[in-house]
Design an enzyme around this catalytic site. Structure first.
Site, PDB file in Angstrom:
ATOM      1  N   LEU A   1     -17.818 -37.371  41.027  1.00 27.91           N
ATOM      2  CA  LEU A   1     -19.152 -37.021  40.525  1.00 27.91           C
ATOM      3  C   LEU A   1     -19.185 -35.625  39.896  1.00 27.91           C
ATOM      4  O   LEU A   1     -20.055 -35.301  39.099  1.00 27.91           O
ATOM      5  CB  LEU A   1     -20.183 -37.086  41.653  1.00 27.91           C
ATOM      6  N   THR A   2     -18.214 -34.786  40.267  1.00 28.75           N
ATOM      7  CA  THR A   2     -18.214 -33.386  39.828  1.00 28.75           C
ATOM      8  C   THR A   2     -18.275 -33.256  38.306  1.00 28.75           C
ATOM      9  O   THR A   2     -17.562 -33.947  37.584  1.00 28.75           O
ATOM     10  CB  THR A   2     -16.932 -32.695  40.344  1.00 28.75           C
ATOM     11  N   ASN A   3     -19.117 -32.358  37.826  1.00 26.67           N
ATOM     12  CA  ASN A   3     -19.271 -32.144  36.377  1.00 26.67           C
ATOM     13  C   ASN A   3     -18.291 -31.110  35.828  1.00 26.67           C
ATOM     14  O   ASN A   3     -17.844 -30.245  36.563  1.00 26.67           O
ATOM     15  CB  ASN A   3     -20.708 -31.714  36.072  1.00 26.67           C
TER      16      ASN A   3
ATOM     17  N   ASN B   1     -13.514 -25.960  37.962  1.00 23.16           N
ATOM     18  CA  ASN B   1     -13.663 -27.253  38.635  1.00 23.16           C
ATOM     19  C   ASN B   1     -12.402 -28.105  38.546  1.00 23.16           C
ATOM     20  O   ASN B   1     -12.110 -28.881  39.452  1.00 23.16           O
ATOM     21  CB  ASN B   1     -14.889 -28.004  38.109  1.00 23.16           C
TER      22      ASN B   1
ATOM     23  N   HIS C   1     -21.435 -38.271  29.906  1.00 16.28           N
ATOM     24  CA  HIS C   1     -22.619 -37.838  30.656  1.00 16.28           C
ATOM     25  C   HIS C   1     -23.104 -36.536  30.043  1.00 16.28           C
ATOM     26  O   HIS C   1     -22.684 -35.455  30.414  1.00 16.28           O
ATOM     27  CB  HIS C   1     -22.234 -37.640  32.127  1.00 16.28           C
TER      28      HIS C   1
ATOM     29  N   ARG D   1     -32.385 -43.500  35.340  1.00 14.72           N
ATOM     30  CA  ARG D   1     -33.418 -42.665  34.714  1.00 14.72           C
ATOM     31  C   ARG D   1     -34.109 -43.436  33.590  1.00 14.72           C
ATOM     32  O   ARG D   1     -35.338 -43.443  33.492  1.00 14.72           O
ATOM     33  CB  ARG D   1     -32.790 -41.368  34.188  1.00 14.72           C
TER      34      ARG D   1
ATOM     35  N   THR E   1     -25.852 -33.205  47.131  1.00 20.47           N
ATOM     36  CA  THR E   1     -25.462 -34.554  46.700  1.00 20.47           C
ATOM     37  C   THR E   1     -24.498 -35.190  47.687  1.00 20.47           C
ATOM     38  O   THR E   1     -24.657 -36.351  48.063  1.00 20.47           O
ATOM     39  CB  THR E   1     -24.824 -34.526  45.296  1.00 20.47           C
TER      40      THR E   1
ATOM     41  N   ASP F   1     -15.949 -30.073  53.753  1.00 17.01           N
ATOM     42  CA  ASP F   1     -16.142 -28.924  52.874  1.00 17.01           C
ATOM     43  C   ASP F   1     -15.098 -27.865  53.207  1.00 17.01           C
ATOM     44  O   ASP F   1     -14.235 -28.082  54.053  1.00 17.01           O
ATOM     45  CB  ASP F   1     -17.571 -28.374  52.975  1.00 17.01           C
TER      46      ASP F   1
END
Length: 312
Positions: free
Chosen positions: A123-125, A100, A180, A156, A16, A36
């Site tokens: 964006l991280t879940n 996370n 989400h 979607r 992503t 990273d």
């Protein structure tokens, strides 16, 4: 003195993050820094170089840098956070949240240090809770810390409607509210095909099926891939937010925003209709909800709050 070029840093060089970096550069929105961890510095540099070498063919002018050093991100206009681990088999949701959250906090410290005036997109879940963690750690105003899920969920929904009606996706509008997850709330009443209300074009059972498929949209792709999760559509959604901010477009976009009484909720990040522009979150739009929609949204909020309880 030449005009300062826009700068976007993407934290996390997985599928992503890398795709977001490429789309951002390809649209010539900004120079891009892809970041990273030190153990992945060479692969990150390799991805960035590969993208840069596509620029003569694709015809875009943007510098793309791969690095493990946050100093390279200094002075970013926008920082996109995609870093984090995916949930592994046998891992509890609480473990995922705790791990996370630690990553979010350490990344945010570096972001604040080198780009104190940036806008952060998370964006991280689980994204609603992770956006909250970044907001708390950063000390930034809520306008400058937002999360992405609603654009993806809405995309979607629009895709499935367009397929069902055999129409261009360009003519389909819609809105998905809430967290989400399985409790997201696609607002069918506010969905149109070429300005015609969706409810006049499709029977209720077909709309219900599309709503259900939208809720399970991420899982559908996970199951099909067998290893990993969606990244093209999430990256495209992030890039749409980046463009809206850098071009000060004042787009009406569903965004994970910090609520202070809107929709009756306080102190929580939730997907709601917003105006996104040069300052980040310009405005939260409050829609009139039916009793059913409000109770669905309440359920979604409870899901988000349950995840937030795990945050330190």
């Amino acid at each position: 003195m030449g005009k300062k070029r826009n700068k976007v840093s993407v934290i996390g060089a997985g599928f992503t993050g890398a795709t977001t970096a490429f789309l951002t550069a390809q649209k010539e929105l900004a120079d891009v820094v892809l970041v990273d961890i030190p153990q992945l510095e060479n692969p990150t540099k390799g991805k960035a170089l590969d993208m840069l070498e596509a620029s003569p063919v694709q015809g875009f002018d943007a510098n793309i840098t791969g690095t493990a050093n946050y100093e390279d991100t200094a002075g970013s206009d926008i920082v996109v956070i995609t870093a984090g681990i995916a949930r592994k088999p046998g891992m509890s949701r609480d473990d995922l949240v705790a791990t996370n959250e630690k990553i979010m906090r350490s990344v945010t410290k570096e972001v604040v240090k080198y780009s104190p005036d940036c806008i952060i997109i998370v964006l991280t879940n689980p994204v609603d809770a992770m956006t909250y963690a970044v907001y708390k750690e950063s000390g930034f105003p809520k306008e400058r810390v937002i999360g992405q899920s609603g654009i993806l969920d809405t995309a979607r929904f629009r895709t499935f409607v367009a397929q069902e009606l055999n129409l261009s996706v360009k003519d389909i509008t819609g809105f998905v509210l809430g967290g989400h997850g399985d409790d997201m709330v696609p607002l069918v009443r506010y969905s149109y095909a070429g300005g015609i209300p969706l409810e006049t074009l499709l029977p209720k059972d077909r709309i219900d099926a599309i709503v259900e498929r939208t809720r399970k949209g991420g899982g559908e792709i996970v199951n099909l891939l067998g290893n990993g999760s969606a990244y093209y559509a999430p990256a495209a959604s992030l890039t749409e937010m980046v463009e809206a901010i850098l071009k000060d477009q004042r787009r009406v976009l569903p965004t994970i925003a910090y609520l202070e009484g809107e929709y009756g909720y306080e102190g929580i990040y939730l997907g709601v209709p917003t105006i996104i522009g040069g300052n980040g979150l310009e405005q939260i739009i409050e829609l009139e909800l039916t009793e059913t929609e409000k109770s669905q949204l309440d359920k979604s909020v409870e899901s988000v709050k349950n995840v937030m309880k795990v945050l330190s």
